[in-house]
Scaffold this motif. Structure first.
Motif, PDB file in Angstrom:
ATOM      1  N   ASN A 198     -12.316  -4.882  -8.671  1.00  0.00           N
ATOM      2  CA  ASN A 198     -12.600  -4.838  -7.388  1.00  0.00           C
ATOM      3  C   ASN A 198     -11.475  -3.868  -6.584  1.00  0.00           C
ATOM      4  O   ASN A 198     -11.422  -3.422  -5.509  1.00  0.00           O
ATOM      5  CB  ASN A 198     -11.989  -6.231  -6.701  1.00  0.00           C
ATOM      6  CG  ASN A 198     -11.860  -6.470  -5.392  1.00  0.00           C
ATOM      7  OD1 ASN A 198     -13.191  -6.056  -4.733  1.00  0.00           O
ATOM      8  ND2 ASN A 198     -10.860  -6.602  -4.445  1.00  0.00           N
ATOM      9  N   GLY A 199     -10.519  -3.410  -7.624  1.00  0.00           N
ATOM     10  CA  GLY A 199      -9.469  -2.283  -7.420  1.00  0.00           C
ATOM     11  C   GLY A 199      -9.961  -1.389  -7.025  1.00  0.00           C
ATOM     12  O   GLY A 199      -9.349  -0.269  -6.077  1.00  0.00           O
ATOM     13  N   TYR A 200     -11.385  -0.878  -7.427  1.00  0.00           N
ATOM     14  CA  TYR A 200     -11.988   0.361  -7.127  1.00  0.00           C
ATOM     15  C   TYR A 200     -12.271   0.619  -5.402  1.00  0.00           C
ATOM     16  O   TYR A 200     -12.640   1.425  -5.057  1.00  0.00           O
ATOM     17  CB  TYR A 200     -13.099   0.528  -8.177  1.00  0.00           C
ATOM     18  CG  TYR A 200     -12.684   0.677  -9.443  1.00  0.00           C
ATOM     19  CD1 TYR A 200     -12.028   1.933 -10.005  1.00  0.00           C
ATOM     20  CD2 TYR A 200     -13.409  -0.090 -10.303  1.00  0.00           C
ATOM     21  CE1 TYR A 200     -11.595   2.091 -11.118  1.00  0.00           C
ATOM     22  CE2 TYR A 200     -13.011   0.130 -11.694  1.00  0.00           C
ATOM     23  CZ  TYR A 200     -12.068   1.184 -12.279  1.00  0.00           C
ATOM     24  OH  TYR A 200     -11.764   1.408 -13.499  1.00  0.00           O
ATOM     25  N   TYR A 201     -12.775  -0.796  -5.111  1.00  0.00           N
ATOM     26  CA  TYR A 201     -13.264  -0.903  -3.667  1.00  0.00           C
ATOM     27  C   TYR A 201     -12.310  -1.202  -2.718  1.00  0.00           C
ATOM     28  O   TYR A 201     -12.222  -0.927  -1.595  1.00  0.00           O
ATOM     29  CB  TYR A 201     -14.583  -1.937  -3.906  1.00  0.00           C
ATOM     30  CG  TYR A 201     -15.623  -1.525  -4.506  1.00  0.00           C
ATOM     31  CD1 TYR A 201     -16.705  -0.731  -3.881  1.00  0.00           C
ATOM     32  CD2 TYR A 201     -15.604  -1.873  -6.204  1.00  0.00           C
ATOM     33  CE1 TYR A 201     -17.696  -0.224  -4.674  1.00  0.00           C
ATOM     34  CE2 TYR A 201     -16.695  -1.435  -6.671  1.00  0.00           C
ATOM     35  CZ  TYR A 201     -17.681  -0.473  -6.179  1.00  0.00           C
ATOM     36  OH  TYR A 201     -18.931  -0.080  -6.998  1.00  0.00           O
ATOM     37  N   SER A 202     -11.464  -2.182  -3.011  1.00  0.00           N
ATOM     38  CA  SER A 202     -10.311  -2.926  -2.136  1.00  0.00           C
ATOM     39  C   SER A 202      -8.844  -2.453  -2.982  1.00  0.00           C
ATOM     40  O   SER A 202      -8.315  -3.403  -3.359  1.00  0.00           O
ATOM     41  CB  SER A 202     -10.592  -4.041  -1.671  1.00  0.00           C
ATOM     42  OG  SER A 202     -11.689  -4.513  -1.150  1.00  0.00           O
ATOM     43  N   PRO A 203      -8.573  -1.347  -3.184  1.00  0.00           N
ATOM     44  CA  PRO A 203      -7.329  -1.038  -3.955  1.00  0.00           C
ATOM     45  C   PRO A 203      -5.825  -1.686  -3.228  1.00  0.00           C
ATOM     46  O   PRO A 203      -5.768  -1.463  -2.244  1.00  0.00           O
ATOM     47  CB  PRO A 203      -7.193   0.421  -3.921  1.00  0.00           C
ATOM     48  CG  PRO A 203      -8.142   0.964  -2.794  1.00  0.00           C
ATOM     49  CD  PRO A 203      -9.084  -0.116  -2.470  1.00  0.00           C
ATOM     50  N   THR A 204      -5.251  -2.170  -4.497  1.00  0.00           N
ATOM     51  CA  THR A 204      -3.837  -2.570  -4.012  1.00  0.00           C
ATOM     52  C   THR A 204      -2.868  -1.315  -4.223  1.00  0.00           C
ATOM     53  O   THR A 204      -3.275  -0.354  -4.935  1.00  0.00           O
ATOM     54  CB  THR A 204      -3.265  -3.630  -4.829  1.00  0.00           C
ATOM     55  OG1 THR A 204      -3.383  -3.245  -6.114  1.00  0.00           O
ATOM     56  CG2 THR A 204      -4.482  -4.920  -4.645  1.00  0.00           C
ATOM     57  N   ASP A 205      -1.798  -1.317  -3.988  1.00  0.00           N
ATOM     58  CA  ASP A 205      -0.694  -0.263  -4.501  1.00  0.00           C
ATOM     59  C   ASP A 205      -0.490  -0.042  -5.775  1.00  0.00           C
ATOM     60  O   ASP A 205      -0.528   0.963  -6.158  1.00  0.00           O
ATOM     61  CB  ASP A 205       0.606  -0.681  -3.980  1.00  0.00           C
ATOM     62  CG  ASP A 205       0.650  -0.603  -2.195  1.00  0.00           C
ATOM     63  OD1 ASP A 205      -0.212   0.336  -1.686  1.00  0.00           O
ATOM     64  OD2 ASP A 205       1.753  -0.771  -1.661  1.00  0.00           O
ATOM     65  N   GLU A 206      -0.881  -1.034  -6.689  1.00  0.00           N
ATOM     66  CA  GLU A 206      -0.782  -0.934  -8.061  1.00  0.00           C
ATOM     67  C   GLU A 206      -1.937  -0.183  -8.604  1.00  0.00           C
ATOM     68  O   GLU A 206      -1.823   0.495  -9.568  1.00  0.00           O
ATOM     69  CB  GLU A 206      -0.717  -2.362  -8.890  1.00  0.00           C
ATOM     70  CG  GLU A 206      -0.545  -2.345 -10.244  1.00  0.00           C
ATOM     71  CD  GLU A 206      -0.276  -3.890 -10.872  1.00  0.00           C
ATOM     72  OE1 GLU A 206      -0.195  -3.877 -12.047  1.00  0.00           O
ATOM     73  OE2 GLU A 206      -0.328  -4.731 -10.072  1.00  0.00           O
ATOM     74  N   ASP A 207      -3.074  -0.280  -7.686  1.00  0.00           N
ATOM     75  CA  ASP A 207      -4.358   0.336  -8.446  1.00  0.00           C
ATOM     76  C   ASP A 207      -4.214   1.628  -7.809  1.00  0.00           C
ATOM     77  O   ASP A 207      -4.569   2.804  -8.691  1.00  0.00           O
ATOM     78  CB  ASP A 207      -5.470  -0.117  -7.449  1.00  0.00           C
ATOM     79  CG  ASP A 207      -5.998  -1.561  -8.003  1.00  0.00           C
ATOM     80  OD1 ASP A 207      -6.144  -1.662  -9.100  1.00  0.00           O
ATOM     81  OD2 ASP A 207      -5.959  -2.439  -7.059  1.00  0.00           O
TER      82      ASP A 207
END
Length: 276
Positions: A252-261
């Motif tokens: 999901n980090g590819y679509y709704s990235p967090t700062d860690e992503d």
């Protein structure tokens, strides 16, 4: 990422050139030492492939080369180039595609046969329902050999064609499209080009080998175009390089990235707040 890299940010003139023509030439991107080192490593790879059976008279297309040597890896987030990449595409990016091309002299007589004109990304140009087609990605080509003269395996472009979904190709397969020109640059030059730019490789009718490294950057939700077996490099990389090598917390980090992503986003907010 050292904040000193921001001195190499995209200028307004460079942005204008890239947006209008679909490509941008950055001279002296590589130092003489970098050129010598990258050339030596590339030559070793080429010689190894020839020893394994590659025909020395044909071009070598070698993908997934980033992990082969630190000199290749260090170009992934190269300070003179990356600020221009993120100024064009933004922060949600990674290296989705990379290949080396070594084009030896063809040994054939020069002719006027039409080259293989195309836009990059294959089915994207069929499946996407928009006009003009979306940019999505760009490539940076690092030239290690001198192609400042024609007939040296130069890649050709039609400036401004990135906004056209079609290109008129000569029906008799003789000659090139209207407006087509060869890209002529010295060793150490980096050439950016929009994936939509109509371009083509050409035969090498010279007596020197054309040597070039292509780094393709796209949005993180785009699948890799090569195997890109670089996961073993993540642990030894700093956070931004990890992002550029495809690391993420979860899918999901590819679509709704967090700062860690996407540590690049936080870095830009701190060091380049106006553009972040």
């Amino acid at each position: 990422m050292n904040p000193s890299c921001l001195q190499f940010s995209l200028t307004e003139e460079e942005r204008k050139i890239f947006n209008e023509t679909g490509y941008l030439i950055v001279e002296n991107a590589l130092s003489p030492e970098q050129i010598a080192n990258l050339t030596a490593v590339s030559d070793r790879i080429y010689e190894q492939r020839v020893s394994e059976g590659h025909d020395s008279k044909t071009a070598l297309f070698y993908a997934n080369f980033i992990a082969d040597h630190d000199s290749f890896l260090n170009l992934v987030d190269y300070e003179k180039i990356m600020p221009k990449v993120w100024d064009i595409l933004g922060w949600n990016i990674y290296l989705y595609h990379a290949h080396m091309i070594m084009t030896p002299p063809s040994g054939k007589e020069k002719n006027d046969k039409t080259f293989g004109w195309h836009q990059d990304s294959g089915r994207v140009n069929v499946d996407m329902e928009s006009h003009p087609r979306p940019r999505l990605s760009l490539k940076v080509a690092y030239f290690l050999s001198d192609i400042s003269e024609p007939d040296r395996g130069n890649f050709w472009v039609v400036p401004g064609s990135h906004l056209n979904d079609n290109l008129d190709i000569p029906l008799n397969e003789q000659g090139q499209p209207e407006g087509a020109i060869p890209v002529r640059v010295k060793p150490g030059t980096a050439v950016f080009f929009d994936r939509r730019l109509w371009h083509a490789g050409s035969p090498n009718w010279s007596d020197i080998t054309r040597k070039v490294l292509f780094y393709g950057y796209g949005y993180r939700w785009i699948r890799t175009k090569d195997d890109m077996t670089v996961q073993h490099l993540w642990d030894q990389s700093d956070p931004i390089r990890r992002q550029l090598l495809g690391a993420t917390v979860n899918c999901n980090g590819y679509y709704s990235p967090t700062d860690e992503d996407v540590p690049l986003r936080a870095w830009l907010k701190e060091h380049q707040p106006v553009k972040a």
